[in-house]
Design a protein around this motif. Structure first.
Motif, PDB file in Angstrom:
ATOM      1  N   ASN A  17      -1.281   7.680  13.054  1.00 32.45           N
ATOM      2  CA  ASN A  17      -2.467   6.921  13.469  1.00 32.45           C
ATOM      3  C   ASN A  17      -2.519   5.564  12.775  1.00 32.45           C
ATOM      4  OD1 ASN A  17      -3.240   8.979  15.105  1.00 32.45           O
ATOM      5  ND2 ASN A  17      -4.698   9.870  13.643  1.00 32.45           N
ATOM      6  N   TRP A  18      -2.161   5.577  11.478  1.00 23.89           N
ATOM      7  CA  TRP A  18      -2.209   4.350  10.700  1.00 23.89           C
ATOM      8  C   TRP A  18      -1.172   3.354  11.239  1.00 23.89           C
ATOM      9  CZ3 TRP A  18      -1.719   4.166   4.601  1.00 23.89           C
ATOM     10  CH2 TRP A  18      -2.264   2.956   4.141  1.00 23.89           C
ATOM     11  N   LEU A  19       0.035   3.870  11.523  1.00 23.40           N
ATOM     12  CA  LEU A  19       1.097   3.004  12.061  1.00 23.40           C
ATOM     13  C   LEU A  19       0.719   2.481  13.450  1.00 23.40           C
ATOM     14  CD1 LEU A  19       4.308   4.992  10.986  1.00 23.40           C
ATOM     15  CD2 LEU A  19       3.294   2.981   9.889  1.00 23.40           C
ATOM     16  N   ASP A  20      -0.051   3.285  14.209  1.00 25.54           N
ATOM     17  CA  ASP A  20      -0.560   2.826  15.511  1.00 25.54           C
ATOM     18  C   ASP A  20      -1.552   1.682  15.332  1.00 25.54           C
ATOM     19  OD1 ASP A  20       0.783   4.381  17.337  1.00 25.54           O
ATOM     20  OD2 ASP A  20      -0.635   6.055  17.198  1.00 25.54           O
ATOM     21  N   ALA A  21      -2.453   1.868  14.355  1.00 25.01           N
ATOM     22  CA  ALA A  21      -3.586   0.959  14.215  1.00 25.01           C
ATOM     23  C   ALA A  21      -3.194  -0.377  13.593  1.00 25.01           C
ATOM     24  CB  ALA A  21      -4.669   1.628  13.369  1.00 25.01           C
ATOM     25  N   GLU A  22      -2.150  -0.355  12.742  1.00 24.64           N
ATOM     26  CA  GLU A  22      -1.815  -1.555  11.983  1.00 24.64           C
ATOM     27  C   GLU A  22      -0.325  -1.821  12.137  1.00 24.64           C
ATOM     28  OE1 GLU A  22      -2.762  -2.797   7.414  1.00 24.64           O
ATOM     29  OE2 GLU A  22      -3.996  -1.238   8.331  1.00 24.64           O
TER      30      GLU A  22
ATOM     31  N   GLU B 146       2.239  18.762   9.664  1.00 25.50           N
ATOM     32  CA  GLU B 146       0.770  18.628   9.664  1.00 25.50           C
ATOM     33  C   GLU B 146       0.198  18.754   8.242  1.00 25.50           C
ATOM     34  OE1 GLU B 146       2.059  22.662  10.111  1.00 25.50           O
ATOM     35  OE2 GLU B 146       2.569  20.835  11.193  1.00 25.50           O
ATOM     36  N   ASP B 147       0.889  19.536   7.363  1.00 24.80           N
ATOM     37  CA  ASP B 147       0.399  19.687   5.990  1.00 24.80           C
ATOM     38  C   ASP B 147       0.573  18.402   5.186  1.00 24.80           C
ATOM     39  OD1 ASP B 147      -0.202  22.549   6.157  1.00 24.80           O
ATOM     40  OD2 ASP B 147       1.958  22.757   6.424  1.00 24.80           O
ATOM     41  N   LEU B 148       1.507  17.556   5.615  1.00 26.47           N
ATOM     42  CA  LEU B 148       1.761  16.303   4.892  1.00 26.47           C
ATOM     43  C   LEU B 148       0.948  15.155   5.495  1.00 26.47           C
ATOM     44  CD1 LEU B 148       5.618  16.609   4.439  1.00 26.47           C
ATOM     45  CD2 LEU B 148       3.804  17.410   2.946  1.00 26.47           C
ATOM     46  N   GLY B 149       0.077  15.470   6.421  1.00 24.88           N
ATOM     47  CA  GLY B 149      -0.781  14.437   7.013  1.00 24.88           C
ATOM     48  C   GLY B 149       0.012  13.422   7.819  1.00 24.88           C
ATOM     49  N   LEU B 150       1.124  13.852   8.429  1.00 23.98           N
ATOM     50  CA  LEU B 150       1.934  12.876   9.161  1.00 23.98           C
ATOM     51  C   LEU B 150       1.208  12.385  10.416  1.00 23.98           C
ATOM     52  CD1 LEU B 150       5.554  14.196   8.611  1.00 23.98           C
ATOM     53  CD2 LEU B 150       4.192  12.571   7.300  1.00 23.98           C
TER      54      LEU B 150
ATOM     55  N   ARG C 217       0.831  -1.196   0.000  1.00 24.41           N
ATOM     56  CA  ARG C 217       0.000   0.000   0.000  1.00 24.41           C
ATOM     57  C   ARG C 217       0.876   1.260   0.000  1.00 24.41           C
ATOM     58  NH1 ARG C 217      -4.136  -1.649   4.589  1.00 24.41           N
ATOM     59  NH2 ARG C 217      -2.272  -2.720   5.300  1.00 24.41           N
ATOM     60  N   TYR C 218       0.233   2.414  -0.164  1.00 25.66           N
ATOM     61  CA  TYR C 218       0.958   3.686  -0.276  1.00 25.66           C
ATOM     62  C   TYR C 218       0.502   4.659   0.793  1.00 25.66           C
ATOM     63  CZ  TYR C 218       2.166   2.077  -4.955  1.00 25.66           C
ATOM     64  OH  TYR C 218       2.645   1.356  -6.009  1.00 25.66           O
ATOM     65  N   PHE C 219       1.367   5.603   1.089  1.00 23.06           N
ATOM     66  CA  PHE C 219       0.931   6.802   1.795  1.00 23.06           C
ATOM     67  C   PHE C 219       1.421   8.006   1.000  1.00 23.06           C
ATOM     68  CE2 PHE C 219       1.038  10.243   4.834  1.00 23.06           C
ATOM     69  CZ  PHE C 219      -0.214  10.121   5.412  1.00 23.06           C
ATOM     70  N   VAL C 220       0.473   8.873   0.605  1.00 19.32           N
ATOM     71  CA  VAL C 220       0.809   9.991  -0.280  1.00 19.32           C
ATOM     72  C   VAL C 220       0.878  11.291   0.524  1.00 19.32           C
ATOM     73  CG1 VAL C 220       0.153  11.229  -2.362  1.00 19.32           C
ATOM     74  CG2 VAL C 220      -0.389   8.806  -2.147  1.00 19.32           C
ATOM     75  N   LEU C 221       2.058  11.889   0.553  1.00 20.75           N
ATOM     76  CA  LEU C 221       2.266  13.092   1.373  1.00 20.75           C
ATOM     77  C   LEU C 221       1.609  14.330   0.758  1.00 20.75           C
ATOM     78  CD1 LEU C 221       6.061  12.480   2.006  1.00 20.75           C
ATOM     79  CD2 LEU C 221       4.216  12.121   3.666  1.00 20.75           C
TER      80      LEU C 221
END
Lengths: 201, 201
Positions: B130-135, B121-125, B104-108
């Motif tokens: 949260n994603w790294l926490d959840a999975e 915060e602008d790059l949705g880090l 999968r991807y994460f798009v900054l």
């Protein structure tokens, strides 16, 4: 998979623009979605408006949303007795920017090109003939492009004008101002010799 | 005078597109009005639709009109345990076209650039954290651009990933396939030496 269906469709639709291939269309779509949403919305709206409302001037065939364009409607322009025949609305803009010419225009929206199926009726030459019938011009200036098709079109229109008793001129071809002789092609240079004028002091 | 008001507005609106100046905008407007009225209408419609409906994937931040994009929604992709961080949706397409990567991807949607006011915060880090926490991912692959900003962004994200116990890799930099050594810049060449691997027969 490439993009989501709607994004794919946007990228495909943008390729209707001249000179825009898949890569530039993708760049445009991303730019609109990322940074230019307001500008994109405006573009969508204005484009629809323009396609709905912009047609051709009834008299000179240039693009306008009015029945008669601003130049044709100007009484000052009518006084000149001159009519300049050009291939496209962009040519009108180029000539207007010189500030040299004060007459009216007739825009062919193309040039004679039998191979592409473009004949006299596609260039609105019937409209031109009616205009020459209705009004007496002193001079018709041929400003079609100096290409094979442009020259052929100029000859064709010169015939029409002479039949209506209007004197015909062609814009001068020669070495461009600021150009260097050694960089100018032979055809232009020979035109420039044939078109030489007495040197005025 | 240049053009009729509506035509002027269309030419101005088209300049919202990246790489389109006054001259190209004029050419585009004429092309649309002369030959591409149907295509132009379609473009206007699709553009409005796209701007209204395309947002960001809730999980990976790429462009999509759905809540979750097709890649994030695929169960097969989730099995890989890999997450590739890229700067833009165009990078996702480029990587997908190789057929090499099945994660999968994460798009900054950009890169860290303090001078332009682009922060984490602008790059949705936060979304990424949260994603790294959840999975629990096995590997986070940094595929930001090999520019100063891209490298800085990569270092920043590597820190985050390590804090979450995810092993981090960076895509290889070196001489491009089909390239010639003498034409490759020194920086790339030195990267390519530092990144050398045992020759496998």
């Amino acid at each position: 998979m490439r993009f989501s269906p709607l994004l794919d469709e946007l990228i495909k639709s943008l390729q209707v623009l001249p000179g825009v291939g898949p890569k530039s269309a993708q760049r445009m779509a991303f730019a609109l979605l990322e940074r230019q949403r307001a500008g994109g919305r405006k573009l969508s709206h204005v484009l629809e408006q323009a396609l709905d409302n912009i047609g051709h001037c009834r008299q000179c065939r240039t693009f306008t949303e009015e029945d008669i364009c601003a130049i044709c409607a100007s009484p000052k322009r009518a006084l000149s007795g001159q009519l300049c025949v050009v291939e496209s609305p962009a040519d009108v803009v180029a000539i207007e920017q010189t500030g040299q010419y004060q007459g009216r225009y007739f825009v062919l929206m193309g040039h004679l090109s039998p191979l592409d199926g473009v004949g006299p009726e596609d260039l609105g030459l019937d409209v031109l003939e009616n205009w020459l019938d209705a009004e007496s011009f002193d001079e018709l200036i041929l400003a079609t492009n100096p290409t094979v098709e442009g020259e052929a079109t100029a000859y064709f229109i010169a015939d029409i004008a002479r039949r209506h008793g209007v004197s015909v001129s062609r814009i001068a071809h020669g070495v461009p101002i600021g150009g260097e002789l050694e960089l100018v092609d032979g055809n232009t240079l020979s035109h420039s010799f044939m078109g030489r004028k007495a040197f005025s002091e």
